[in-house]
Motif scaffolding. Structure first.
Motif, PDB file in Angstrom:
ATOM      1  N   ALA A   1      16.657  95.983  73.440  1.00 45.75           N
ATOM      2  CA  ALA A   1      16.140  96.858  74.479  1.00 45.75           C
ATOM      3  C   ALA A   1      14.714  96.440  74.766  1.00 45.75           C
ATOM      4  CB  ALA A   1      16.184  98.314  74.019  1.00 45.75           C
ATOM      5  N   VAL A   2      14.353  96.384  76.038  1.00 40.28           N
ATOM      6  CA  VAL A   2      13.016  95.945  76.443  1.00 40.28           C
ATOM      7  C   VAL A   2      12.376  97.046  77.276  1.00 40.28           C
ATOM      8  CG1 VAL A   2      11.657  94.194  77.632  1.00 40.28           C
ATOM      9  CG2 VAL A   2      13.776  93.543  76.464  1.00 40.28           C
ATOM     10  N   ARG A   3      11.233  97.534  76.827  1.00 39.31           N
ATOM     11  CA  ARG A   3      10.497  98.565  77.528  1.00 39.31           C
ATOM     12  C   ARG A   3       9.696  97.959  78.682  1.00 39.31           C
ATOM     13  NH1 ARG A   3       9.759 103.309  78.164  1.00 39.31           N
ATOM     14  NH2 ARG A   3       7.624 103.535  77.406  1.00 39.31           N
ATOM     15  N   PRO A   4       9.310  98.768  79.677  1.00 39.25           N
ATOM     16  CA  PRO A   4       8.520  98.262  80.795  1.00 39.25           C
ATOM     17  C   PRO A   4       7.206  97.600  80.375  1.00 39.25           C
ATOM     18  CG  PRO A   4       9.418 100.399  81.364  1.00 39.25           C
ATOM     19  CD  PRO A   4       9.734 100.167  79.907  1.00 39.25           C
ATOM     20  N   ASP A   5       6.631  98.030  79.236  1.00 39.85           N
ATOM     21  CA  ASP A   5       5.382  97.425  78.769  1.00 39.85           C
ATOM     22  C   ASP A   5       5.606  96.181  77.920  1.00 39.85           C
ATOM     23  OD1 ASP A   5       6.343  98.443  76.403  1.00 39.85           O
ATOM     24  OD2 ASP A   5       4.693  99.829  76.052  1.00 39.85           O
ATOM     25  N   GLY A   6       6.874  95.755  77.780  1.00 40.29           N
ATOM     26  CA  GLY A   6       7.172  94.536  77.043  1.00 40.29           C
ATOM     27  C   GLY A   6       7.600  94.752  75.605  1.00 40.29           C
ATOM     28  N   GLN A   7       7.503  95.977  75.084  1.00 38.22           N
ATOM     29  CA  GLN A   7       7.969  96.244  73.728  1.00 38.22           C
ATOM     30  C   GLN A   7       9.455  95.916  73.614  1.00 38.22           C
ATOM     31  OE1 GLN A   7       6.680  99.991  71.718  1.00 38.22           O
ATOM     32  NE2 GLN A   7       5.751 100.474  73.701  1.00 38.22           N
ATOM     33  N   VAL A   8       9.842  95.317  72.485  1.00 44.52           N
ATOM     34  CA  VAL A   8      11.235  94.908  72.281  1.00 44.52           C
ATOM     35  C   VAL A   8      11.794  95.579  71.035  1.00 44.52           C
ATOM     36  CG1 VAL A   8      12.771  92.966  71.796  1.00 44.52           C
ATOM     37  CG2 VAL A   8      10.888  92.687  73.423  1.00 44.52           C
ATOM     38  N   LYS A   9      12.998  96.091  71.151  1.00 38.21           N
ATOM     39  CA  LYS A   9      13.727  96.659  70.024  1.00 38.21           C
ATOM     40  C   LYS A   9      15.026  95.890  69.861  1.00 38.21           C
ATOM     41  CE  LYS A   9      15.273  99.729  66.975  1.00 38.21           C
ATOM     42  NZ  LYS A   9      14.681  99.895  65.630  1.00 38.21           N
ATOM     43  N   VAL A  10      15.206  95.213  68.742  1.00 38.35           N
ATOM     44  CA  VAL A  10      16.443  94.473  68.480  1.00 38.35           C
ATOM     45  C   VAL A  10      17.527  95.464  68.072  1.00 38.35           C
ATOM     46  CG1 VAL A  10      17.553  92.735  67.037  1.00 38.35           C
ATOM     47  CG2 VAL A  10      15.203  92.383  67.826  1.00 38.35           C
ATOM     48  N   LEU A  11      18.685  95.360  68.713  1.00 39.68           N
ATOM     49  CA  LEU A  11      19.752  96.342  68.520  1.00 39.68           C
ATOM     50  C   LEU A  11      20.963  95.807  67.772  1.00 39.68           C
ATOM     51  CD1 LEU A  11      19.660  97.933  72.098  1.00 39.68           C
ATOM     52  CD2 LEU A  11      18.631  98.833  70.004  1.00 39.68           C
ATOM     53  N   GLY A  12      21.022  94.507  67.538  1.00 39.33           N
ATOM     54  CA  GLY A  12      22.150  93.960  66.800  1.00 39.33           C
ATOM     55  C   GLY A  12      22.561  92.596  67.312  1.00 39.33           C
ATOM     56  N   LYS A  13      23.359  91.912  66.508  1.00 41.93           N
ATOM     57  CA  LYS A  13      23.821  90.568  66.864  1.00 41.93           C
ATOM     58  C   LYS A  13      25.124  90.646  67.654  1.00 41.93           C
ATOM     59  CE  LYS A  13      23.540  87.395  63.713  1.00 41.93           C
ATOM     60  NZ  LYS A  13      23.814  86.579  62.493  1.00 41.93           N
ATOM     61  N   VAL A  14      25.245  89.795  68.657  1.00 39.40           N
ATOM     62  CA  VAL A  14      26.482  89.688  69.424  1.00 39.40           C
ATOM     63  C   VAL A  14      27.486  88.889  68.604  1.00 39.40           C
ATOM     64  CG1 VAL A  14      27.561  88.840  71.536  1.00 39.40           C
ATOM     65  CG2 VAL A  14      25.251  89.808  71.617  1.00 39.40           C
ATOM     66  N   LEU A  15      28.604  89.494  68.268  1.00 39.82           N
ATOM     67  CA  LEU A  15      29.627  88.816  67.469  1.00 39.82           C
ATOM     68  C   LEU A  15      30.709  88.179  68.337  1.00 39.82           C
ATOM     69  CD1 LEU A  15      30.135  91.471  64.622  1.00 39.82           C
ATOM     70  CD2 LEU A  15      28.581  89.503  64.667  1.00 39.82           C
ATOM     71  N   ARG A  16      30.961  88.796  69.500  1.00 38.02           N
ATOM     72  CA  ARG A  16      31.998  88.265  70.386  1.00 38.02           C
ATOM     73  C   ARG A  16      31.680  88.666  71.818  1.00 38.02           C
ATOM     74  NH1 ARG A  16      36.613  90.371  68.111  1.00 38.02           N
ATOM     75  NH2 ARG A  16      37.033  91.910  69.732  1.00 38.02           N
ATOM     76  N   VAL A  17      32.018  87.811  72.756  1.00 39.14           N
ATOM     77  CA  VAL A  17      31.772  88.106  74.170  1.00 39.14           C
ATOM     78  C   VAL A  17      33.106  88.245  74.893  1.00 39.14           C
ATOM     79  CG1 VAL A  17      29.562  86.900  74.142  1.00 39.14           C
ATOM     80  CG2 VAL A  17      31.625  85.666  74.808  1.00 39.14           C
TER      81      VAL A  17
END
Length: 359
Positions: A41-57
């Motif tokens: 997740a990326v906030r408007p001020d550039g802060q980033v929160k990692v939410l998990g690894k993509v295992l399959r698309v």
């Protein structure tokens, strides 16, 4: 005198009419279309929160999707829940075509095996909790060169591309909605400066049912919201129990006709004659599963305000949380007379204090 009347009229419109059409982006979700990439997740001020690894698309879409997916605008979030997020890609022959995001360990019957991003994120948290989108949020694809394109069935996100969901909040939207749990009961929305009756209860709920995703949500909290459902968990995490609120139009869908016979559904109907499906504030634009008790967002108010809360009154008494109630019992809630669902928010009402980051 005429000028004074005009000013008064403008004041009344500004402060006393609900405004459900001015959403603001509070963050965006970025899901890389490549196994091993990190959802964030990326906030408007550039802060980033990692939410998990993509295992399959996803390598395909699911068609037809569940009934209410056809009521969402193509390219928008059709459902947000603790166990899945669904995006309507297109509507064909009055049926929705969807692609989904699901946690690695989940129960999500509506998501197709090949039609989902699988994220290494616990159900009910992160992407499926405090960082979840609301119904109606726009989903697009960002190419490797940074330009955006529409998400289509013919062109799903490819390696090097990223699914981008703009997560919004309407600062002028309602902060809570009350339901009188009786035939003919009032459904009333409250917002800054006033309140308004928006629907009536055609059929009250009386029982608890086995809605599987409630396993991942705490009691007295929202389990899911889509264009035709609000699902509330009444059981503790690990148990299964809850009830649903559905619009009158959805009660005639093939899979929902039993809602008129069983007690686990509240059926509501608009008072203006317009359809309630895919319409704010109940079935679009407001609700998310919400943050878990120990989950933190970017500051104090977002962490506190995005915690889902549903309360009730028993025999007209004080507002309270639901007692932990699981399984199937057609009469578990016979004595519940009122229901209240709080809307999430990420800033202090009135903006009177500055608390900084919540640590």
């Amino acid at each position: 005198m005429e000028v004074k009347k005009l000013i008064t009229a403008i004041w009344l419109i500004w402060f006393c009419v609900p405004a459900w059409a001015r959403p603001e982006e509070i963050f965006r979700l970025e899901i890389p279309a490549e196994a091993g990439g990190m959802a964030r997740a990326v906030r408007p001020d550039g802060q980033v929160k990692v939410l998990g690894k993509v295992l399959r698309v996803p390598t395909a879409t699911r068609y037809p999707g569940y009934t209410a997916s056809a009521w969402a605008e193509p390219g928008t979030v059709a459902a947000t829940a603790v166990n899945a997020i669904h995006v309507t890609v297109s509507v064909e022959d009055e049926k929705g075509r969807i692609v989904s995001l699901v946690p690695a360990e989940t129960i999500a019957p509506a998501a197709g095996t090949a039609a989902a991003f699988v994220i290494d994120c616990p159900a009910g948290t992160g992407l499926f909790g405090g960082w979840a989108p609301v119904v109606g949020d726009r989903a697009r694809v960002r190419r490797a060169d940074g330009t955006l394109r529409e998400l289509t069935a013919a062109q799903l996100p490819e390696p090097g591309e990223t699914l981008v969901v703009s997560v919004t909040e309407d600062p002028d939207g309602p902060y809570m909605i009350d339901f009188e749990n009786r035939v003919g009961g009032e459904v009333r929305a409250y917002w800054r400066g006033g309140s308004k009756a928006i629907a009536t209860v055609e059929r009250p709920f009386r029982g608890v049912g086995r809605f599987s995703g409630s396993k991942f949500q705490r009691r007295s909290a929202l389990r899911a919201n889509h264009c035709g459902v609000i699902c509330v968990s009444t059981s503790d995490v690990g148990d299964i129990g809850g009830f649903q609120i559905i619009p009158w139009e959805h009660s005639f869908s093939p899979e929902m006709k039993s809602a008129w016979e069983k007690t686990q559904w509240m059926i509501v109907r608009s008072i203006d004659g317009e359809k309630m499906t895919a319409r704010a504030p109940l079935f679009k634009g407001v609700f998310t599963p919400g943050a878990q008790a120990l989950e933190k967002l970017w500051d104090f108010w977002s962490t506190y305000g995005r915690r889902s809360l549903v309360m009730c009154r028993v025999d007209g008494g004080e507002w309270r949380r639901f007692d932990a109630t699981a399984g199937k019992d057609d009469h578990a809630f016979d004595h519940i007379t009122h229901l209240r669902v709080y809307a999430p928010f990420t800033r202090e009402p009135g903006k009177k204090t500055r608390l900084g980051d919540f640590r």
